[in-house]
Design an enzyme around this catalytic site. Sequence first.
Site, PDB file in Angstrom:
ATOM      1  CE  LYS A  86      -4.718  -0.887  -1.413  1.00 20.60           C
ATOM      2  NZ  LYS A  86      -3.729  -1.859  -1.436  1.00 20.60           N
TER       3      LYS A  86
HETATM    4  O1  G3P Z   1      -0.773  -2.362  -0.754  1.00 19.09           O
HETATM    5  C1  G3P Z   1       0.453  -1.530  -0.211  1.00 19.09           C
HETATM    6  C2  G3P Z   1       1.046  -2.855   0.747  1.00 19.09           C
HETATM    7  O2  G3P Z   1       0.726  -3.904   0.880  1.00 19.09           O
HETATM    8  C3  G3P Z   1       2.893  -2.651   0.346  1.00 19.09           C
HETATM    9  O3  G3P Z   1       3.243  -3.578   1.190  1.00 19.09           O
HETATM   10  O4  G3P Z   1       5.097  -5.095   1.885  1.00 19.09           O
HETATM   11  O5  G3P Z   1       4.831  -4.509  -0.758  1.00 19.09           O
HETATM   12  O6  G3P Z   1       5.514  -2.880   1.020  1.00 19.09           O
HETATM   13  P1  G3P Z   1       4.860  -4.135   0.693  1.00 19.09           P
END
Ligand code: G3P
Length: 224
Positions: A86
């Site tokens: 990633k």
């Molecule tokens: O890796 C990106 C994703 O996990 C972000 O999620 O919940 O931190 O907005 P969040």
Amino acid sequence: MKYLIDTANVEEIRHCNEFYPLAGVTTNPTLIAKEKSDFWALLTAIRSIIGPEKALHVQTVQTTADKMVEEALLLKQRLGGEFYVKIPIGEESLKATMMIKKLGIGVTMTAIFNAAQALIAAKAGADFVAPYVNRLDNILGDGAQEVGEIVKLFATHRLDCKVLAASFKNCEQIHKCALAGCQTVTISADLFHTAISHPMTDVAINTFDKDWEALYGNKTILDF
Ligand code: G3P
């Protein structure tokens, strides 16, 4: 649509890998730091739970293309199987993507917030783009609509890149992305459970159990 789990917690991964149709795991530096574990021990444990055929997406923490390539090679070598590095979108990241794809390693371009970013990432050769649905919704954007636009753009321009929508906080967001043709979502263990839960399902199961028990007691079909 494929379901991945967005966590680095081995217990959550073990549970969802056993009970749900899980296609893989996504992590990021925040999720890994939350586990307070040895990096390689954690990632190799995750790989051994899901096996080599399920996707494992691990984020680089480098900021220059050359170092991103180096880290991608090391991650692929140590974690093997269906692996994607990633990389958050940016100039160095696009350069790294073009280099990494030549080495035959999968790339997921992450931290995507609009279709312009997604289109350029796809043209650079990314296998997946990861738009952040809830973070868009939080700032009065429309995460699922953005996902739908990216899906449509990739189809219109016949690009192989797929959408791996991330950052979900509720099942409505997942549902809207599924309706928009999103190929993959990565969600928390809690959302897997919420997605299959319904009070009317509980009522239906309780009635089946009560009616059966009234006639057959605690016998099951296996006892006949
Ligand atoms: O890796 C990106 C994703 O996990 C972000 O999620 O919940 O931190 O907005 P969040």
